[in-house]
Enzyme design. Structure first.
Site, short mmCIF file in Angstrom:
data_model
loop_
_atom_site.label_atom_id
_atom_site.label_comp_id
_atom_site.label_asym_id
_atom_site.label_seq_id
_atom_site.Cartn_x
_atom_site.Cartn_y
_atom_site.Cartn_z
CB CYS A 1 -8.26 -96.50 36.07
SG CYS A 1 -9.92 -97.22 36.05
CG ASP B 1 -20.90 -92.99 47.18
OD1 ASP B 1 -20.61 -94.19 47.29
OD2 ASP B 1 -20.87 -92.20 48.13
#
Length: 276
Positions: free
Chosen positions: A116, A177
């Site tokens: 992150c 995804d």
């Protein structure tokens, strides 16, 4: 770069070794660490629908070590919550070690969040080099999110994940995804990875790994039962339902349901509109 480095811990109370799953040859289906969302109640739900391995939300190691309140708030588990990986964010080795020691009796592994917001590098050689260095330290597996730091909704670079997998000997997990079991199987075939990690896809459909294309009604009511049993705060309880019902409700229904402000109102709405 989104590589989550995981070291399997020894645990007397938890005999399941996640590494055995990665060497089985089967697709390992994993619930990603999601801040606020992948807590015990949700992990309990996805395990009912063929999720093999669950991560906790990211926990800040420093707060976890220093505060009993933070420990009680950030980490809960039970005997059925297994196999379980606890993810920490840390920039101090001693604090990370201290945090790992606290959860060690209750988890099957410790994961270090390194993703992150960086993900893969534009120069893939840098990513491969970093993964090799992690491998050399003795990590058990590496998770790669196939986007770079500036990409949010662009297509995932599964070709990059494939190259990383080809350059490592430890298991590699592909992330990014994936919204259905079929997509998960396709990504594993494309990348050659040992497992698939899913975040938003499971929020939208916790039964995804069981082959459902959209959240089945039974899963919605399973969530209601589990969430109430675990004393899930209303906002979290409601938000999960908003995600789960996104694909099966009309625009007007969403407007009404999303405006509900109490558990009683949500239960009444579900009883009136989605009784089994």
């Amino acid at each position: 770069m989104s590589c989550d480095y995981t070291k399997t811990t020894q645990c007397q109370e938890r005999t399941e070794d996640p590494m055995e799953m990665f060497h089985s040859g089967n697709l390992v289906k994993i619930c990603a660490p999601m801040v606020r969302y992948s807590k015990l109640a949700f992990r309990t739900l996805v395990r009912k629908y063929n999720c093999d391995l669950c991560y906790t939300p990211m926990i800040v190691a420093a707060d976890f070590v220093r505060s009993i309140k933070a420990r009680d708030s950030e980490f809960t588990t039970n005997k059925g919550d297994c196999p379980l990986i606890v993810q920490f964010a840390a920039n101090d080795a001693q604090l990370l070690s201290d945090a790992a020691r606290i959860v060690c009796p209750y988890a099957n592994g410790i994961d270090i969040n390194c993703g992150c917001p960086q993900r893969i590098h534009d120069d893939l050689r840098r990513t491969v080099d970093l993964c090799r260095k992690a491998e050399a330290t003795g990590v058990s597996w590496i998770t790669v999110h196939g986007r770079n730091i500036e990409e949010r909704h662009q297509p995932v670079h599964y070709d990059a994940i494939k190259i990383i997998k080809e350059n490592l000997s430890v298991p590699v997990i592909a992330n990014g995804d994936i919204k259905s079991l079929k997509e998960a199987e396709n990504v594993q075939e494309i990348t050659g990875t040992n497992g698939i990690m899913v975040a938003r896809g499971l929020l939208a459909n916790p039964a995804m790994f069981a082959g459902y294309k959209e959240t089945p009604l039974k899963c919605i009511w399973d969530w209601v039962d589990i969430a109430l049993e675990h004393g899930t705060p209303f906002m979290c309880f409601h938000h999960h339902l908003m995600y789960m019902m996104e694909r099966i409700t009309s625009k007007q229904e969403k407007k009404v349901f999303n405006a509900l402000s109490s558990t009683t109102a949500v239960l009444d709405y579900l009883t009136d509109h989605y009784s089994m």
